[in-house]
Structures are given as C-alpha cells and as structure tokens.
Enzyme design. Structure first.
Site, PDB file in Angstrom:
ATOM      1  N   GLY A 129      -7.027 -10.043   7.029  1.00 14.57           N
ATOM      2  CA  GLY A 129      -6.898 -10.582   8.375  1.00 14.57           C
ATOM      3  C   GLY A 129      -5.916  -9.770   9.188  1.00 14.57           C
ATOM      4  O   GLY A 129      -5.788  -9.950  10.393  1.00 14.57           O
ATOM      5  N   SER A 159      14.434 -41.440 -18.621  1.00 13.95           N
ATOM      6  CA  SER A 159      13.242 -40.667 -18.304  1.00 13.95           C
ATOM      7  C   SER A 159      13.058 -40.733 -16.792  1.00 13.95           C
ATOM      8  O   SER A 159      12.861 -41.801 -16.228  1.00 13.95           O
ATOM      9  CB  SER A 159      12.030 -41.248 -19.026  1.00 13.95           C
ATOM     10  N   TYR A 208      12.885 -32.885 -22.459  1.00 12.06           N
ATOM     11  CA  TYR A 208      11.427 -32.748 -22.455  1.00 12.06           C
ATOM     12  C   TYR A 208      10.848 -33.099 -21.090  1.00 12.06           C
ATOM     13  O   TYR A 208      11.510 -33.751 -20.277  1.00 12.06           O
ATOM     14  CB  TYR A 208      10.797 -33.633 -23.535  1.00 12.06           C
ATOM     15  N   CYS A 211       8.932 -38.147 -16.493  1.00 10.43           N
ATOM     16  CA  CYS A 211       7.551 -38.585 -16.721  1.00 10.43           C
ATOM     17  C   CYS A 211       6.784 -38.743 -15.420  1.00 10.43           C
ATOM     18  O   CYS A 211       5.679 -39.257 -15.399  1.00 10.43           O
ATOM     19  CB  CYS A 211       7.516 -39.862 -17.547  1.00 10.43           C
ATOM     20  N   ARG A 231      -3.095   3.294   8.417  1.00  9.69           N
ATOM     21  CA  ARG A 231      -3.381   2.104   7.619  1.00  9.69           C
ATOM     22  C   ARG A 231      -2.204   1.140   7.642  1.00  9.69           C
ATOM     23  O   ARG A 231      -1.065   1.550   7.510  1.00  9.69           O
ATOM     24  CB  ARG A 231      -3.665   2.525   6.167  1.00  9.69           C
ATOM     25  N   HIS A 287      -3.694 -41.940  -4.971  1.00 14.83           N
ATOM     26  CA  HIS A 287      -3.856 -42.718  -6.203  1.00 14.83           C
ATOM     27  C   HIS A 287      -5.028 -42.191  -7.017  1.00 14.83           C
ATOM     28  O   HIS A 287      -4.924 -41.948  -8.223  1.00 14.83           O
ATOM     29  CB  HIS A 287      -4.067 -44.194  -5.837  1.00 14.83           C
ATOM     30  N   ARG A 323      -3.267  -1.393  -6.593  1.00 17.29           N
ATOM     31  CA  ARG A 323      -2.497  -2.649  -6.594  1.00 17.29           C
ATOM     32  C   ARG A 323      -2.869  -3.433  -7.839  1.00 17.29           C
ATOM     33  O   ARG A 323      -3.875  -3.144  -8.489  1.00 17.29           O
ATOM     34  CB  ARG A 323      -2.798  -3.460  -5.343  1.00 17.29           C
ATOM     35  N   LYS A 381       0.833  -1.196   0.000  1.00 16.58           N
ATOM     36  CA  LYS A 381       0.000   0.000   0.000  1.00 16.58           C
ATOM     37  C   LYS A 381       0.871   1.250   0.000  1.00 16.58           C
ATOM     38  O   LYS A 381       0.644   2.182  -0.784  1.00 16.58           O
ATOM     39  CB  LYS A 381      -0.909  -0.025   1.228  1.00 16.58           C
ATOM     40  N   MET A 440      -4.606  -5.739  10.192  1.00 19.53           N
ATOM     41  CA  MET A 440      -5.368  -4.721  10.883  1.00 19.53           C
ATOM     42  C   MET A 440      -6.319  -3.940   9.982  1.00 19.53           C
ATOM     43  O   MET A 440      -6.044  -3.695   8.834  1.00 19.53           O
ATOM     44  CB  MET A 440      -4.413  -3.750  11.537  1.00 19.53           C
TER      45      MET A 440
HETATM   46  P1  ADP Z   1      -7.620  -2.166   3.347  1.00 21.28           P
HETATM   47  O1  ADP Z   1      -6.231  -2.639   3.480  1.00 21.28           O
HETATM   48  O2  ADP Z   1      -8.595  -2.994   4.106  1.00 21.28           O
HETATM   49  O3  ADP Z   1      -8.014  -1.943   1.918  1.00 21.28           O
HETATM   50  P2  ADP Z   1      -7.343   0.672   3.591  1.00 21.28           P
HETATM   51  O4  ADP Z   1      -6.173   1.163   4.354  1.00 21.28           O
HETATM   52  O5  ADP Z   1      -7.253   0.727   2.137  1.00 21.28           O
HETATM   53  O6  ADP Z   1      -7.685  -0.765   4.107  1.00 21.28           O
HETATM   54  O7  ADP Z   1      -8.593   1.489   4.099  1.00 21.28           O
HETATM   55  C1  ADP Z   1      -9.911   1.127   3.844  1.00 21.28           C
HETATM   56  C2  ADP Z   1     -10.665   2.301   3.302  1.00 21.28           C
HETATM   57  O8  ADP Z   1     -10.578   3.402   4.180  1.00 21.28           O
HETATM   58  C3  ADP Z   1     -10.118   2.829   2.019  1.00 21.28           C
HETATM   59  O9  ADP Z   1     -10.629   2.121   0.924  1.00 21.28           O
HETATM   60  C4  ADP Z   1     -10.592   4.240   2.001  1.00 21.28           C
HETATM   61  O10 ADP Z   1     -11.873   4.319   1.440  1.00 21.28           O
HETATM   62  C5  ADP Z   1     -10.632   4.593   3.457  1.00 21.28           C
HETATM   63  N1  ADP Z   1      -9.486   5.458   3.756  1.00 21.28           N
HETATM   64  C6  ADP Z   1      -8.250   5.093   4.132  1.00 21.28           C
HETATM   65  N2  ADP Z   1      -7.461   6.166   4.266  1.00 21.28           N
HETATM   66  C7  ADP Z   1      -8.213   7.237   3.948  1.00 21.28           C
HETATM   67  C8  ADP Z   1      -7.963   8.635   3.868  1.00 21.28           C
HETATM   68  N3  ADP Z   1      -6.779   9.148   4.160  1.00 21.28           N
HETATM   69  N4  ADP Z   1      -8.987   9.420   3.512  1.00 21.28           N
HETATM   70  C9  ADP Z   1     -10.191   8.907   3.223  1.00 21.28           C
HETATM   71  N5  ADP Z   1     -10.481   7.618   3.271  1.00 21.28           N
HETATM   72  C10 ADP Z   1      -9.512   6.786   3.625  1.00 21.28           C
HETATM   73 MG    MG Z   2      -7.800  -0.703   0.668  1.00 16.07          MG
END
Ligand code: ADP
Ligand code: MG
Ligand code: MG
Length: 878
Positions: free
Chosen positions: A99, A765, A853, A833, A90, A452, A336, A20, A101
C-alpha cells in the site's frame, strides 16, 4: 549521514535504511551481485515532513554525488545519450508495508537517452519498451495521473497492431506510444513530462516520501498496529537498472529458499523470461515454476541455487528474494525473511536446527505461538473450493458443519439424538451453556472475539464465528437471512472459526495431523520453560484432551457449568426456589452425588496432577428463567385461564434476585457467606470424591478455590466452615485427604491486601477477566460492544485489555499481590486462570513476574508452553 552507498550501509539497521535498503546493503557486503545504488535514510523522510513536506535544501547535491559514484562504478552517465545510466527508485520502510509507493523503473530516460539506448543496445524495441513503462509509472506515481488511462491507451495500441502480448509490439509502435503517453500525461496533470533526469529523480524521491503519509499506508499502519518505534518514515533506494527484458536470455523472478507452504527444503519460485519486474506481480503473463529454468537457462539456474544456499546460511531464516537476469548475468534486487504458514515455520525451524544452521533457542523464538493454534483444529478441506456466504470474526478456530438451531434447548435436544448442530444466536449468555455442549459450532451476529460465545467456544475447542453482522436472525420465525437468502432451522451450514467464514451446506473438513516437528518443538519448549502450564477444563473429556496437549494440571474447573447441564438445572432451580431449609437441603442432597461423580471423573483423568476446583461463582439468578420470559409465559397462561401461581412464585424469586449490576453483585464468596450450604455441599462432594479415589489407588491433588474474595475476614469465615466439612468427611471415610485452599484473585482489594489474604490462602489464582473489569471499571461486554473499538481505532489503547494483559495497571496489581503474598507465605503458589493465560504476550509477562503457572483453555496449552519457553529462552543462552 543522510545517504549510504550499498557498500556503506549497516545491513542490520532496518530502522534507518528500511527493510529493502538494509537487505541490499547486506547482500552487497556478502558479495552477492547487487546492481550498485544507494539508500536515502528514513530520517530524511522525517526531515522532509518536519520541513513542511520539502526536501532538505542540499539533499539533491548529496544525491548528485552518490549518482556520480554509481556512474563511475558502472561506466555510464546519468542523462548521457550515448551511454545512459538508468535507475529504479524504490520505497522501503522498516517493515514491509503493502500500500506504500510502487517502484519507478527506468528513470533517466527521455527522447535523447531513449534514442541513445536504442542505438547502444541495437535494440529499439527494448529501449522504447523501457521508455513507455517509465512514462506510464512516473506519471501515475510521481505526477498523480490516472494509471488506468495509460493502460487503456496501451490496450488500444495492442489491438490496433494486433499484438496479443506486449512483446509483439513493433519498435515503431512503442515509439508512438511514448509520444502519446507524454501527451496523455500533460492532459491528465496539466504539466509537461519532465525530461531532465535529475528533475525526474527529485520528483521521484519526493513521491516516495509523500507515499509514507498516503491514505493506504496510514490505514495499513493503523490496522496492523505499527507504531513509530517499529517503523517511522520510509527510505528511498536508488539503484542501477538491470534488464530482464533484453531477450530470451533475460528474465525476472521471485524465489523462496524453501517452500513457504509446506516448509519442505526445496527451491521454490517463479520467473518470466524477457520481462521487467512488475510483469510478474501484475499477472499479465503467467510465470513459470523455477525448476523450468534448469532447462531454459541452466547456468543462471545453477547460480541461483548457489545464491539460495548463501542467503539461507547467512540470514539463518527462509529468504524470499527477487532477482533479474540480464543477458545471462544474474542480479539480486531484494531479500527478506519469508512469510510462512504455521506448518512451514515449524518444519523449517526444526530442519534448520537439525542441519546445524540455528540453535534450539533460535528455533523456538522464530515461531509465533499463536500460529500453533492453526494446526490443532479441523480445517476446511483445501481441495474443496467453497464460497462463503457471509463472514464475521474468526473467534474460535476450527471448522464444523451442522443443522442450524436458534436456541440452546433445541441444540441440546438434537444433540442427545447425536445430531450435529450449529447454534446460531444474536449473542450467547451463560444459560446457553448446554447448547454449546451439544453444538458442533457457534455463530453469532453480535459480539467480538472475547464475547461470551467466543470465550466459551474457545474453552471447549469448538469453532465460533462471532459478530457476523451480515446475518439477520429472527429467532421467533426460526430463520436467519443473508441479504435475499434465508436459512431455516434444520438447514445445514458450515462455520469456519479460523477465518470467520460461513458457508451454506456441509463443506468437507479434514482432521489435523499433528506434525512431528510440532511435538519436537514443544518438547524443546518444555525443557526450557520454568512456568507451569495448566488447562481450564470443566469436563473429563476436556481434562483428557488437556493432558494430551501437555497440560500439567487443571488450573480452573468451573462448577457452575456442571450446574447448568440439562439434567441438573431443575435441581439447582429447586434449591434456589426452596421456601424452607428442608426443601433446600433435599435439593442439595440430590445434587451431592451428581457433583461427586463429576469430580471423580475429572480427578481420575488428571491422576497425579493438581486440579483447582472453583466453588460456585455466578449469581443465582443466572440459573433461573429470565424475567421477560416469565412475564410473557404468565400472560399467555392467563389468557388460557391456567393456574399461574407456580410461575408467579418463580417470578417473585427472580425479581428478588435481580441486581442492578450482577458483575459486582451477589456472587462468589458472597454467596458462600449468605448461602453456606452450597459451598459446603460442593466441598463435601470434592473430599468424598478424593477419599473414594484414594481407596482405589489414585493420586489426587485437589485445590479448592474460592472466587471473588476481597476481605481476609470473609475468606477466614468461609474457610472455617468448609474445614469443618473436610474434617467431617475425612472422619466418616477414615481417610486423610491432602488438599489446599486458595483464592481466585480477581478483586482489586484482594491484590492490595494480599498479605492479609495469604494468611488464609495457600494459593492465589489471578482471575484477570474480572480483575481487568475492576481495574478499568469497564464491563467487558458493554466495553467491547460500545466504546473499546473506538479506543483501539484511535490508538488510545494499543490492545484490547481483555485479550492482552494490561501490564501497567492489572500487571502492577499482580506484582503487588505476588510480592506481598509471598512475604507472608514464601511458598504461596501463584497462577492465572483468566483468558489471558493463553495469550502469548501475557504468558511471557506472567513468566517474567514470577508466576508458578498459567492456566488456559485446552487448545491454547501448546501455545502457552511455547510462549513460556520463549520468555525463558530470552534470558538464558542455551
Ligand atoms: P516492492 O516493494 O513492491 O517489492 P520493488 O522495489 O521490489 O517493489 O520493485 C518491484 C520490482 O521492480 C522488483 O521485483 C524488480 O523486479 C523490479 N526492480 C526494482 N529495481 C530494479 C532494478 N534496479 N533493476 C531491475 N529491476 C528492478
Ligand atoms: Mg520487491
Ligand atoms: Mg471471575
């Protein structure tokens, strides 16, 4: 450096900045509108753990400096009640990891800044909506309060104020909720909700680092085999908040640059007006398709379309991106590479090449070979919303329906009558083979993906669900049960070996249509690869299919499968049970024309291409009834006063043939030494078949392969006998037949003495199934049922060595064999094989160490073609 502003970070360095963070840096660098922020590196996360789960001492000082940078950029103050800066915190590791945060939004709010924000924006509703969201998320994520309690409380309020949607709550109500939430936080955690913004930030950063070792995240990494060199530690992204919840000219959404389901070049996505990020994911309101934005927010839509183009041109991959529109202004929050299914991956790769965005090699390298398999088999009609009643392992892809049968004989019987059947067994054995031929699909309650049943089904391209432990089979009563439900012989079920699902009744399936883009990609692959690709095929039908899929020959034709066919087995048994040579020779003479016909058909189908025929491999007892079965039969017959002499005779023979460890037993070339007539008959059948076809104008390239060779001397002995036969046949027929002799290299000793063996073999083989067993001293079925799962779970082994070639051990033996063998015979042909011949990683390895091969099950031929090309594409720049 511990912290990078988005302008500073290297957008390629996902390991350091997380996926990210790297994306945010890269988008900032190419001039896209990203709200300012910074990344705390994954290395700081590791430092946090090294220091006993404490933030490095002066980290918060550095954080303050970078927050100041943001303040200056956006002209707001962190904690300033008049003009507050809010941020999101984030997480983000090198690989996306569900899974981990959740994101904390609106950090920096407290009673003063919330009031200030309300005044500044003249929007109390907005300000207190942000505040209540913040308290809720922060309490849950950074203070481990029970999130559901907050949801419940929120719902109570909505009811009390008769609000259907969040947006209908009045500012006063929202304000009240923030007070209640803080109270709830105190009750739940015993701590006051922090007011000081930097305290909030510090706690949030720590919470992100802690989530790296949270149970969900650790399990996820284990399950997905994510090793520390792939992702180690999470980064923390601190970013200026932008608001999609500031009215009807604000929105938040997610989009793909192309349709990830079909690969079509159309803009694809969803958005919600007047909402913040988590609303889209949480499914509280149903988002609208992106196309509606064209009418609703035309200017933003146009901007998004431009972003879509810029992102794709820049990344040269389909992007999956997140955006927010605040009062008409567009911001990007994440990008991504888009996850796509097989079809979409292939289609977009070809399209992007045609559009000049990527080179052919890049197109080839983007496609995961194993994905191709999805496209070759029948699938459950997606229009039909069937519910599975049980699930097991997706052992061999494709879907099929049929009547349940519990034994191979019944399957074969019904199959003769053209009935569709599904063979259901606890596990299958080699003697069930005729049942496989007759069945549409196979379901077993035990065994893994290389059991098997799985291996044989894959070889035949038939669907198989293995290890379906929910079903309890009673083969005597001829039924199986799933919980309360029971399914009898003759009932119809459907198995989907692509997903592992089992359905009651017949579920409609659809025939795959090979997309033209796949044909295109495979053609590119063929241009590049140096490694040949052959198929393992035992029947003319398989041989034809193999050619269709682009096989350049048969690398393994197993003759025992011919012996096992219903009409042959009695003759084979007569041969084994023969009391004297006369009887034995009579049985062999009956088998000869049948085998010859088999070979004729296969050779015809493979006209112009090589066919490796393996002489009989399994121990003879596999063709006889089981000891327990016989004992039971004899007991039954005795009770009825029947004559049991014949059965007792068979029993004596079965006892005589019984072995403690058949895997290392009386089989392969050892049978060739003790029962030379069998190999002689088979060789005669091969050469006679070739002679006849030559007369008919066919071009046949037979290769006779001898299994289980460990000694050059035994090979020499057998070869001499067989050459007498070939000479004899050629004289009889008056035709010169070109053929070669070689070995299945599957015994450790044969690898170590390859220079000696190559003296008598024109080709090797690698039989890597047995070679793996021998190298590890693992008996495959036992290993997979007993201890391998534990080895994999504990990370002692990273891969099942029966699925992916063990490069260090088995691979080393292969290298030795190739090198030593070619010293003696420079033109020694070398192939593989074993099952590994269709595993992409193993194919790449085979290409690397100089095999000529690989040979794999028919349906894996396209996979191997692509994998081989990928290895070549990596080393040459085309
Ligand atoms: P995840 O990894 O679950 O995708 P994100 O870090 O992308 O989590 O955050 C989830 C959502 O929170 C994002 O899709 C976005 O809509 C919102 N978000 C995150 N940061 C911001 C920000 N700085 N301003 C506005 N919305 C945000
Ligand atoms: Mg996201
Ligand atoms: Mg073998």
């Amino acid at each position: 450096m511990r912290i990078y502003d988005f302008e500073q970070g290297d957008g390629k360095n996902k390991k350091l900045l997380g996926g990210k963070g790297a994306g945010l840096c890269e988008m900032t660098r190419i001039g896209l509108p990203v709200p300012p922020g910074f990344v705390i590196t994954t290395e700081v996360c590791l430092e946090y753990y090294r220091g006993g789960e404490k933030l490095p001492k002066d980290l918060m000082d550095e954080v303050r400096q970078h927050v100041t940078t943001i303040e200056n950029k956006v002209g707001k103050g962190f904690g300033d009640p008049k003009n507050p800066l809010l941020v999101s915190v984030r997480s983000g590791a090198a690989l996306s990891m569900p899974g981990m945060m959740d994101t904390i939004l609106n950090l920096g709010l407290n009673s003063e800044t919330a009031a200030g924000l309300a005044e500044q924006t003249r929007d109390e509703r907005f300000s207190y909506d942000c505040y209540r969201r913040f308290i809720q998320l922060f309490s849950k994520i950074a203070m481990q309060a029970d999130g559901e309690k907050f949801d419940e409380k929120f719902e109570q309020y909505k009811e009390r104020y008769k609000a259907n949607y969040d947006t209908e709550l009045t500012p006063a109500a929202l304000k009240e909720i923030t007070k209640e939430f803080k109270q709830l936080c105190k009750e739940e955690t015993g701590k006051d909700f922090p007011n000081e913004p930097y305290k909030q930030l510090e706690m949030a950063i720590e919470a992100v680092f802690r989530s790296w070792m949270g149970k969900r995240a650790v399990d996820y990494r284990k399950f997905n085999k994510i090793t520390p060199d792939m992702a180690s530690g999470t980064a923390v992204n601190v970013q200026t908040m932008v608001f999609g919840n500031r009215g009807t000219d604000s929105a938040t959404g997610v989009a793909f640059t192309r349709d990830p389901g079909t690969g079509e070049n159309i803009f694809y996505g969803e958005y919600l007006t007047n909402a913040q990020g988590e609303d889209v994911v949480a499914g509280i309101r149903t988002p609208k398709p992106i196309i509606e934005m064209r009418k609703e927010l035309p200017q933003s839509y146009e901007e998004l379309c431009r972003v879509r183009e810029i992102l794709e041109k820049h990344y040269k991959e389909i992007q999956d991106f997140e955006f927010t529109i605040e009062r008409g202004k567009l911001y990007l929050l994440q990008t991504r590479n888009g996850k796509m299914n097989a079809l979409a991956t292939i289609k977009t790769s070809v399209d992007m090449y045609n559009d000049g965005i990527i080179a052919k090699n890049e197109a080839l390298l983007r496609i995961r070979p194993e994905q191709i398999e999805q496209l070759l088999h029948k699938t459950i009609d997606p229009k039909y919303a069937a519910k599975p009643v049980a699930s097991g392992l997706a052992a061999s892809p494709g879907a099929a329906s049929g009547k349940v049968v519990f034994d191979a004989d019944t399957a074969a019987e019904l199959g003769e009558r053209e009935e569709k059947v599904i063979l259901v067994r606890e596990e299958t054995k080699p003697e069930d083979i005729h049942g496989f031929f007759a069945a549409q699909g196979v379901l077993t309650s035990r065994g893994g993906k290389t059991s098997h049943a799985a291996v044989v089904a894959r070889g035949m391209g038939k669907p198989c669900v293995s290890g379906c432990e929910q079903i309890k089979i009673d083969s005597h009563l001829k039924l199986f049960s799933i919980g309360e439900q029971s399914v009898k012989e003759g009932d119809i079920i459907t198995v989907d070996g692509s997903t592992g699902s089992v359905y009651l009744g017949s579920v409609p399936t659809i025939e795959p249509e090979l997309p033209k883009e796949l044909t295109q990609v495979l053609q590119w692959a063929d241009e590049r690869r140096k490694l040949g690709v052959r198929a393992n095929a035992d029947t003319p039908e398989d041989a034809k299919k193999a050619r269709e899929f682009g096989a350049e020959g048969i690398g393994l034709c197993r003759t025992e499968r011919m012996f096992n066919a219903v009409d042959r087995l009695p003759i084979v048994q007569r041969m084994i049970l023969a009391e004297d040579d006369e009887e034995k020779n009579a049985a062999l003479a009956t088998l000869l024309p049948i085998q010859r016909k088999d070979f004729i058909e296969i050779f015809k189908a493979m006209n112009g291409l090589p066919v490796t025929v393996r002489l009989l491999d399994p121990p003879l007892h596999e063709f006889l009834p089981s000891m327990e079965g016989l004992l039971r039969e004899i007991a039954d017959m005795k009770m009825k006063n029947m004559d049991t002499r014949e059965k007792e005779n068979i029993l004596r023979k079965v006892k005589g043939l019984a072995e403690v460890n058949p895997m290392m037993g009386h089989r392969g070339i050892r049978l060739g030494i003790t029962n030379p007539e069998i190999y002689e008959m088979q060789t005669r059948a091969i050469i006679e078949a070739v002679a006849e076809l030559i007369k008919q104008g066919y071009d046949v390239k037979p290769e006779i392969m001898i299994p289980q060779v460990s000694l050059a001397s035994e090979l020499n002995a057998v070869r001499q006998k067989l050459e007498n036969v070939t000479r004899e046949v050629m004289e009889e027929k008056g035709v010169r037949v070109k053929y070669s002799f070689g070995t299945m290299t599957e015994v450790v000793r044969s690898c170590l003495t390859a220079d000696k063996i190559a003296g008598f073999a024109e080709f090797f083989s690698f039989g890597t199934n047995d070679l793996t067993q021998g190298t590890f001293s693992f008996s495959r079925e036992d290993a997979e049922n007993k201890f391998l799962p534990r080895y994999l779970a504990e990370g002692i082994l990273m891969n099942n060595p029966f699925e992916t070639l063990d490069k260090d051990g088995v691979g080393r033996l292969m290298r030795i064999a190739i090198e030593d063998g070619r010293k003696v015979r420079p033109d020694l042909k070398v192939g593989i094989c074993g099952e590994h011949g269709g595993d992409p990683e193993s194919v790449r390895f085979c290409s690397m160490i100089g095999l000529d091969y690989v040979s794999c099950s028919v349906y894996r031929v396209p996979i191997a073609r692509l994998a081989a090309a990928q290895e070549a594409a990596k080393t040459v720049d085309l």
